[in-house]
Design an enzyme around this catalytic site. Structure first.
Site, PDB file in Angstrom:
ATOM      1  N   CYS A 119       5.632   5.905   5.407  1.00  0.00           N
ATOM      2  CA  CYS A 119       4.812   5.175   4.491  1.00  0.00           C
ATOM      3  C   CYS A 119       5.278   4.127   4.026  1.00  0.00           C
ATOM      4  CB  CYS A 119       4.184   6.047   3.744  1.00  0.00           C
ATOM      5  SG  CYS A 119       3.246   7.661   4.462  1.00  0.00           S
ATOM      6  N   HIS A 247       1.257   2.563  -2.184  1.00  0.00           N
ATOM      7  CA  HIS A 247       0.797   3.084  -0.768  1.00  0.00           C
ATOM      8  C   HIS A 247      -0.318   4.263  -1.133  1.00  0.00           C
ATOM      9  CE1 HIS A 247       0.719   5.934   2.369  1.00  0.00           C
ATOM     10  NE2 HIS A 247       1.417   6.894   1.814  1.00  0.00           N
ATOM     11  N   ASN A 277      -5.390   8.240   3.979  1.00  0.00           N
ATOM     12  CA  ASN A 277      -3.789   7.841   3.707  1.00  0.00           C
ATOM     13  C   ASN A 277      -3.384   7.537   5.323  1.00  0.00           C
ATOM     14  OD1 ASN A 277      -1.174   7.977   4.236  1.00  0.00           O
ATOM     15  ND2 ASN A 277      -0.847   9.687   2.726  1.00  0.00           N
TER      16      ASN A 277
END
Ligand code: UT7
Length: 321
Positions: A119, A247, A277
């Site tokens: 990520c 993020h 996500n």
């Protein structure tokens, strides 16, 4: 003696994004597993997420986001000489995504490689792209964060299926307008080796697994100092940021880091609410959507903070295109 020509700093020249058409709401998930809209909104802050179609690939999404970023930068495919795709969800390791994206966008013979820092991948990619430009290795770089997490998540596992989603975001990186302009600030990055197994996909037949509470504890304690240090190295006070774009892992994590950053009044990206996500796609996706809404304007300083499996992290201040 100089062995290379002087090159100016780097900056982002254009942004693009792509979200798959299918919207999966919390009610849709509650209809197939033991969960509820209330639990999901309270624990992770997500209301809906986008999931790619069965034949829609990481490269498909990257091509669309990348094409939009090129158009936003006012550039042609022939202007690009390096393509980097940050991804951790390719269905097979080769052919890698960057070579596919370059071929399909008609970018002639660029350098092309994939980068996996989970990520944190997009911020690692920005650092690689900026370094390529400032070293003279490339003139214009197409960087894409693209993920199809739905291929690697058990759709019946309520602890992960509610969180992870699909999408792509892209940036074109090129020379800054003037020699002394720094459009991509110094990166603060690292990894936490002793926690390497907290988020993992064991092998090609396994789904993504994470030790949620341990990751949550790490994210809400270790990352604010990284964000603060990225601002310090860029020479900007957190309160002078135009936006904070971390993020999009979990809204509670985002809010906890933002509180400790000490940037009261600075807008914080909350794309996770309707995007879920999307790992390395989440930062460019959120930034591109903020720019499209006019929430950030050209020249605005924005703090990016990527973090995730590894456990790996990277923060840096950039100027909006
Ligand atoms: O990109 C990096 C990504 N990783 C992260 O950001 C992970 C960070 N961690 C988290 O976001 C949270 O830890 C989660 C959202 C994953 C889980 O939230 P939690 O508050 O840590 O819940 P938990 O795992 O401690 O589970 C609490 C309870 C359990 O039930 P029991 O054992 O107490 O009866 C779970 O089985 O909640 C249950 N549970 C659910 N209940 C309803 C877990 N998932 C769900 C669900 N709906 N979707």
């Amino acid at each position: 003696m100089r062995i290379s020509p002087a090159v100016p700093g780097a900056r982002i020249l254009g942004l693009g994004e792509y979200q798959p058409a299918t919207v999966v709401t919390n009610a849709d998930l509650a209809a197939r597993m033991d969960t509820s809209d209330e639990w999901i909104r309270t624990r992770v802050g997500i209301r809906s997420r986008r999931i790619a179609g069965p034949t829609e690939s990481v490269a498909d999404m990257a091509v669309i986001a990348g094409g939009k970023a090129l158009a936003a930068a006012g550039l042609d495919p022939t202007d690009v000489d390096l393509v980097i795709v940050a991804t951790c969800t390719m269905p097979s390791p080769i052919p890698h995504a960057a070579a596919q994206v370059a071929a399909r966008l008609g970018i002639p013979a660029p350098g092309a490689y994939d980068l996996n820092a989970a990520c944190a991948g997009f911020v690692y990619g920005l650092t690689a792209a900026a370094s390529a430009v400032t070293s003279g290795a490339a003139n214009r770089v197409l960087l894409v964060g693209a993920e199809k997490l739905s291929d690697w998540v058990d759709r019946d596992d309520r602890s992960t299926a509610i969180i992870f989603a699909d999408g792509a975001g892209a940036a074109v990186v090129g020379p800054a307008a003037t020699e002394d302009e720094v459009g991509i600030g110094p990166v603060v990055w690292g990894s936490t080796g002793e926690q390497v197994d907290l988020i993992r996909i064991a092998d090609r037949n396994s789904y993504l697994w994470q030790e949620g509470q341990a990751v949550f504890r790490w994210a809400t304690t270790a990352l604010a100092p990284v964000a603060v240090e990225a601002c310090r190295r860029a020479g900007i006070a957190p309160t002078d940021l135009a936006a904070f774009v971390p993020h999009q892992a979990n809204l509670r994590i985002i809010e906890a880091i933002a509180r400790r950053l000490g940037a009261a009044g600075v807008p914080v990206a909350d794309d996770i609410v309707d995007a879920g996500n999307t790992s390395s796609a989440s930062i460019p996706l959120a930034l591109a959507r903020m720019a499209a809404r006019g929430d950030v304007r050209p020249g605005d300083p924005v703090l990016l903070l990527g973090f995730g499996a590894g456990l790996t992290y990277a923060g840096q201040v950039v100027l909006c295109p």
